[in-house]
Design a protein around this motif. Structure first.
Motif, PDB file in Angstrom:
ATOM      1  N   ASP A   1       0.825  -1.208   0.000  1.00 13.41           N
ATOM      2  CA  ASP A   1       0.000   0.000   0.000  1.00 13.41           C
ATOM      3  C   ASP A   1       0.857   1.254   0.000  1.00 13.41           C
ATOM      4  O   ASP A   1       0.475   2.285  -0.564  1.00 13.41           O
ATOM      5  CB  ASP A   1      -0.924  -0.018   1.217  1.00 13.41           C
ATOM      6  CG  ASP A   1      -2.033   1.019   1.117  1.00 13.41           C
ATOM      7  OD1 ASP A   1      -2.439   1.359  -0.025  1.00 13.41           O
ATOM      8  OD2 ASP A   1      -2.482   1.505   2.158  1.00 13.41           O
ATOM      9  N   GLU A   2       2.037   1.186   0.619  1.00 13.63           N
ATOM     10  CA  GLU A   2       2.923   2.347   0.654  1.00 13.63           C
ATOM     11  C   GLU A   2       3.519   2.660  -0.711  1.00 13.63           C
ATOM     12  O   GLU A   2       3.990   3.781  -0.938  1.00 13.63           O
ATOM     13  CB  GLU A   2       4.035   2.104   1.677  1.00 13.63           C
ATOM     14  CG  GLU A   2       3.515   1.975   3.102  1.00 13.63           C
ATOM     15  CD  GLU A   2       4.606   1.649   4.108  1.00 13.63           C
ATOM     16  OE1 GLU A   2       5.778   1.501   3.658  1.00 13.63           O
ATOM     17  OE2 GLU A   2       4.305   1.545   5.307  1.00 13.63           O
ATOM     18  N   TRP A   3       3.503   1.695  -1.637  1.00 14.09           N
ATOM     19  CA  TRP A   3       3.993   1.918  -2.994  1.00 14.09           C
ATOM     20  C   TRP A   3       2.940   2.591  -3.874  1.00 14.09           C
ATOM     21  O   TRP A   3       3.278   3.181  -4.898  1.00 14.09           O
ATOM     22  CB  TRP A   3       4.368   0.586  -3.644  1.00 14.09           C
ATOM     23  CG  TRP A   3       5.711   0.058  -3.296  1.00 14.09           C
ATOM     24  CD1 TRP A   3       6.206  -0.140  -2.042  1.00 14.09           C
ATOM     25  CD2 TRP A   3       6.735  -0.352  -4.202  1.00 14.09           C
ATOM     26  NE1 TRP A   3       7.460  -0.668  -2.113  1.00 14.09           N
ATOM     27  CE2 TRP A   3       7.821  -0.814  -3.414  1.00 14.09           C
ATOM     28  CE3 TRP A   3       6.830  -0.405  -5.581  1.00 14.09           C
ATOM     29  CZ2 TRP A   3       8.998  -1.301  -3.984  1.00 14.09           C
ATOM     30  CZ3 TRP A   3       7.997  -0.898  -6.147  1.00 14.09           C
ATOM     31  CH2 TRP A   3       9.060  -1.328  -5.367  1.00 14.09           C
ATOM     32  N   LEU A   4       1.677   2.462  -3.499  1.00 17.84           N
ATOM     33  CA  LEU A   4       0.598   2.846  -4.400  1.00 17.84           C
ATOM     34  C   LEU A   4       0.243   4.321  -4.279  1.00 17.84           C
ATOM     35  O   LEU A   4       0.330   4.908  -3.189  1.00 17.84           O
ATOM     36  CB  LEU A   4      -0.648   2.014  -4.101  1.00 17.84           C
ATOM     37  CG  LEU A   4      -0.521   0.498  -4.269  1.00 17.84           C
ATOM     38  CD1 LEU A   4      -1.814  -0.177  -3.841  1.00 17.84           C
ATOM     39  CD2 LEU A   4      -0.168   0.143  -5.702  1.00 17.84           C
ATOM     40  N   PRO A   5      -0.201   4.947  -5.375  1.00 18.46           N
ATOM     41  CA  PRO A   5      -0.770   6.292  -5.282  1.00 18.46           C
ATOM     42  C   PRO A   5      -2.006   6.268  -4.386  1.00 18.46           C
ATOM     43  O   PRO A   5      -2.632   5.226  -4.190  1.00 18.46           O
ATOM     44  CB  PRO A   5      -1.157   6.615  -6.741  1.00 18.46           C
ATOM     45  CG  PRO A   5      -0.409   5.649  -7.577  1.00 18.46           C
ATOM     46  CD  PRO A   5      -0.221   4.423  -6.750  1.00 18.46           C
TER      47      PRO A   5
ATOM     48  N   GLU B   1      -4.943   7.122  -4.833  1.00 20.48           N
ATOM     49  CA  GLU B   1      -6.198   6.722  -5.472  1.00 20.48           C
ATOM     50  C   GLU B   1      -6.386   5.210  -5.535  1.00 20.48           C
ATOM     51  O   GLU B   1      -7.461   4.741  -5.891  1.00 20.48           O
ATOM     52  CB  GLU B   1      -6.274   7.272  -6.904  1.00 20.48           C
ATOM     53  CG  GLU B   1      -6.227   8.778  -7.015  1.00 20.48           C
ATOM     54  CD  GLU B   1      -4.822   9.289  -7.282  1.00 20.48           C
ATOM     55  OE1 GLU B   1      -4.691  10.366  -7.870  1.00 20.48           O
ATOM     56  OE2 GLU B   1      -3.852   8.589  -6.902  1.00 20.48           O
ATOM     57  N   LEU B   2      -5.336   4.443  -5.199  1.00 21.21           N
ATOM     58  CA  LEU B   2      -5.382   2.988  -5.334  1.00 21.21           C
ATOM     59  C   LEU B   2      -5.200   2.307  -3.988  1.00 21.21           C
ATOM     60  O   LEU B   2      -4.645   2.880  -3.051  1.00 21.21           O
ATOM     61  CB  LEU B   2      -4.290   2.505  -6.296  1.00 21.21           C
ATOM     62  CG  LEU B   2      -4.324   3.051  -7.726  1.00 21.21           C
ATOM     63  CD1 LEU B   2      -3.133   2.520  -8.510  1.00 21.21           C
ATOM     64  CD2 LEU B   2      -5.632   2.706  -8.420  1.00 21.21           C
ATOM     65  N   ALA B   3      -5.662   1.058  -3.922  1.00 23.47           N
ATOM     66  CA  ALA B   3      -5.487   0.215  -2.742  1.00 23.47           C
ATOM     67  C   ALA B   3      -5.098  -1.180  -3.193  1.00 23.47           C
ATOM     68  O   ALA B   3      -5.482  -1.625  -4.278  1.00 23.47           O
ATOM     69  CB  ALA B   3      -6.774   0.171  -1.919  1.00 23.47           C
ATOM     70  N   PRO B   4      -4.324  -1.907  -2.357  1.00 22.55           N
ATOM     71  CA  PRO B   4      -3.937  -3.270  -2.738  1.00 22.55           C
ATOM     72  C   PRO B   4      -5.122  -4.221  -2.688  1.00 22.55           C
ATOM     73  O   PRO B   4      -6.030  -4.066  -1.870  1.00 22.55           O
ATOM     74  CB  PRO B   4      -2.884  -3.646  -1.691  1.00 22.55           C
ATOM     75  CG  PRO B   4      -3.202  -2.784  -0.514  1.00 22.55           C
ATOM     76  CD  PRO B   4      -3.745  -1.495  -1.069  1.00 22.55           C
TER      77      PRO B   4
ATOM     78  N   GLN C   1     -11.841  -3.219  -0.482  1.00 19.88           N
ATOM     79  CA  GLN C   1     -11.445  -3.112  -1.885  1.00 19.88           C
ATOM     80  C   GLN C   1     -11.325  -4.469  -2.563  1.00 19.88           C
ATOM     81  O   GLN C   1     -11.591  -4.601  -3.751  1.00 19.88           O
ATOM     82  CB  GLN C   1     -10.102  -2.373  -2.002  1.00 19.88           C
ATOM     83  CG  GLN C   1     -10.190  -0.906  -1.667  1.00 19.88           C
ATOM     84  CD  GLN C   1      -9.937  -0.651  -0.204  1.00 19.88           C
ATOM     85  OE1 GLN C   1      -9.709  -1.569   0.566  1.00 19.88           O
ATOM     86  NE2 GLN C   1      -9.980   0.606   0.189  1.00 19.88           N
ATOM     87  N   GLU C   2     -10.914  -5.490  -1.813  1.00 18.85           N
ATOM     88  CA  GLU C   2     -10.725  -6.784  -2.457  1.00 18.85           C
ATOM     89  C   GLU C   2     -12.039  -7.338  -2.981  1.00 18.85           C
ATOM     90  O   GLU C   2     -12.095  -7.927  -4.049  1.00 18.85           O
ATOM     91  CB  GLU C   2     -10.071  -7.782  -1.483  1.00 18.85           C
ATOM     92  CG  GLU C   2     -10.833  -8.035  -0.193  1.00 18.85           C
ATOM     93  CD  GLU C   2     -10.462  -7.065   0.903  1.00 18.85           C
ATOM     94  OE1 GLU C   2     -10.376  -7.484   2.064  1.00 18.85           O
ATOM     95  OE2 GLU C   2     -10.260  -5.883   0.595  1.00 18.85           O
ATOM     96  N   PHE C   3     -13.131  -7.157  -2.243  1.00 22.93           N
ATOM     97  CA  PHE C   3     -14.414  -7.673  -2.685  1.00 22.93           C
ATOM     98  C   PHE C   3     -14.985  -6.841  -3.823  1.00 22.93           C
ATOM     99  O   PHE C   3     -15.573  -7.361  -4.760  1.00 22.93           O
ATOM    100  CB  PHE C   3     -15.394  -7.719  -1.510  1.00 22.93           C
ATOM    101  CG  PHE C   3     -14.952  -8.637  -0.419  1.00 22.93           C
ATOM    102  CD1 PHE C   3     -14.641  -9.965  -0.687  1.00 22.93           C
ATOM    103  CD2 PHE C   3     -14.808  -8.185   0.871  1.00 22.93           C
ATOM    104  CE1 PHE C   3     -14.213 -10.819   0.321  1.00 22.93           C
ATOM    105  CE2 PHE C   3     -14.383  -9.027   1.885  1.00 22.93           C
ATOM    106  CZ  PHE C   3     -14.082 -10.346   1.615  1.00 22.93           C
ATOM    107  N   ALA C   4     -14.794  -5.524  -3.762  1.00 26.10           N
ATOM    108  CA  ALA C   4     -15.254  -4.670  -4.855  1.00 26.10           C
ATOM    109  C   ALA C   4     -14.531  -5.020  -6.144  1.00 26.10           C
ATOM    110  O   ALA C   4     -15.131  -5.105  -7.218  1.00 26.10           O
ATOM    111  CB  ALA C   4     -15.033  -3.198  -4.502  1.00 26.10           C
ATOM    112  N   ALA C   5     -13.222  -5.239  -6.043  1.00 25.96           N
ATOM    113  CA  ALA C   5     -12.442  -5.568  -7.236  1.00 25.96           C
ATOM    114  C   ALA C   5     -12.884  -6.891  -7.828  1.00 25.96           C
ATOM    115  O   ALA C   5     -13.020  -7.033  -9.043  1.00 25.96           O
ATOM    116  CB  ALA C   5     -10.953  -5.623  -6.874  1.00 25.96           C
ATOM    117  N   LEU C   6     -13.109  -7.884  -6.975  1.00 29.00           N
ATOM    118  CA  LEU C   6     -13.530  -9.187  -7.473  1.00 29.00           C
ATOM    119  C   LEU C   6     -14.872  -9.091  -8.167  1.00 29.00           C
ATOM    120  O   LEU C   6     -15.074  -9.644  -9.248  1.00 29.00           O
ATOM    121  CB  LEU C   6     -13.604 -10.186  -6.314  1.00 29.00           C
ATOM    122  CG  LEU C   6     -14.041 -11.606  -6.679  1.00 29.00           C
ATOM    123  CD1 LEU C   6     -13.058 -12.211  -7.667  1.00 29.00           C
ATOM    124  CD2 LEU C   6     -14.148 -12.453  -5.434  1.00 29.00           C
TER     125      LEU C   6
END
Length: 256
Positions: A40-44, A46-49, A94-99
């Motif tokens: 998560d620290e790598w991501l902008p 606006e994004l989540a792992p 976020q994981e469930f939304a992405a799926l």
């Protein structure tokens, strides 16, 4: 990918391409687990792992051998990508939304944030950086086949970055749509340059192969390899292979 009228673009190298850009390529990938908080620290912002287990996300090491770029717009080249599984940070799960969106066939959610993308030629670097903001750099990428396995080694003047070994077994016809994410300024690594993150629709159509828990990777002593070690990389989730048509559409910003 929805039909888009081709948009001609001229690169700083003088090469002319049209977007969406259609290519022909062979690719292998090894997907491994990583610490979700560190990723998560790598991501902008606006994004989540995307989480694949409690406290864990996924990182993909990708090797691509391009055979054709557009209408032979430039010479073929090789590249290696480091992609963090990501989705827009628009909710607490976020994981469930992405799926859910991924299963629905959307190209606007589940995808990979491109942390690094070494390529073998300067025109290839300009292509990715100037059109989509991919964090490309020029490096040596050596791809070799050993029976039914494909080995990829990448290094530059700072040292050896990565070696991948994956099954080469594309057999099943399919079309897959997904998304790549960038910082928008081509810097990568979650750089906070004030440029909104962007998404690029991707479509792969051809033959695919896979092997659960297959493939291996070895990190070198390159500065980027040291940063990757901080992600707490773990076991392989699987290896993938692809042979066919790869199309990249025009990018647009990711709303925070």
């Amino acid at each position: 990918m929805p039909d888009q009228p081709p948009e001609p673009r001229t690169l700083s190298t003088g090469h002319e391409v049209a977007v969406p850009l259609e290519t022909e390529a062979e690719a292998t990938a090894v997907v491994v687990t990583a610490d979700a908080k560190a990723a998560d620290e790598w991501l902008p912002e606006e994004l989540a792992p995307v989480r694949v287990a409690l406290g864990r996300t996924a990182v993909t090491f990708l090797s691509v051998d391009y055979r054709r770029i557009g209408d032979d717009a430039m010479a073929p080249y090789e590249e290696v990508g480091v992609l963090l599984a990501a989705t827009p940070a628009d909710g607490p799960r976020q994981e469930f939304a992405a799926l859910r969106r991924g299963l629905a066939g959307s190209t606007g959610a589940l995808g990979g944030y491109v942390a690094a993308l070494p390529v073998t030629t300067e025109p290839a670097r300009a292509l990715g950086a100037e059109i989509w903001g991919y964090p490309k750099s020029v490096a040596s990428v050596r791809i070799t086949d050993r029976g039914d396995r494909r080995r990829t080694a990448v290094r530059d003047e700072r040292g050896h970055l990565l070696t991948l070994d994956a099954p080469w077994n594309p057999r099943f016809e399919a079309t897959v749509r997904t998304t790549s994410y960038t910082d928008g300024d081509g810097r990568g690594g979650g750089a906070d340059g004030g440029v909104p993150a962007r998404r690029q629709p991707l479509e792969l159509s051809g033959r695919f192969g896979g092997r659960p828990f297959g493939g291996t990777y070895t990190l070198g002593r390159h500065p980027l390899a040291e940063r990757l070690r901080d992600l707490g990389l773990g076991r392989s989730l699987g290896a993938l292979a692809f042979d066919g048509r790869f199309t990249i559409g025009g990018g647009r910003r990711v709303d925070p």
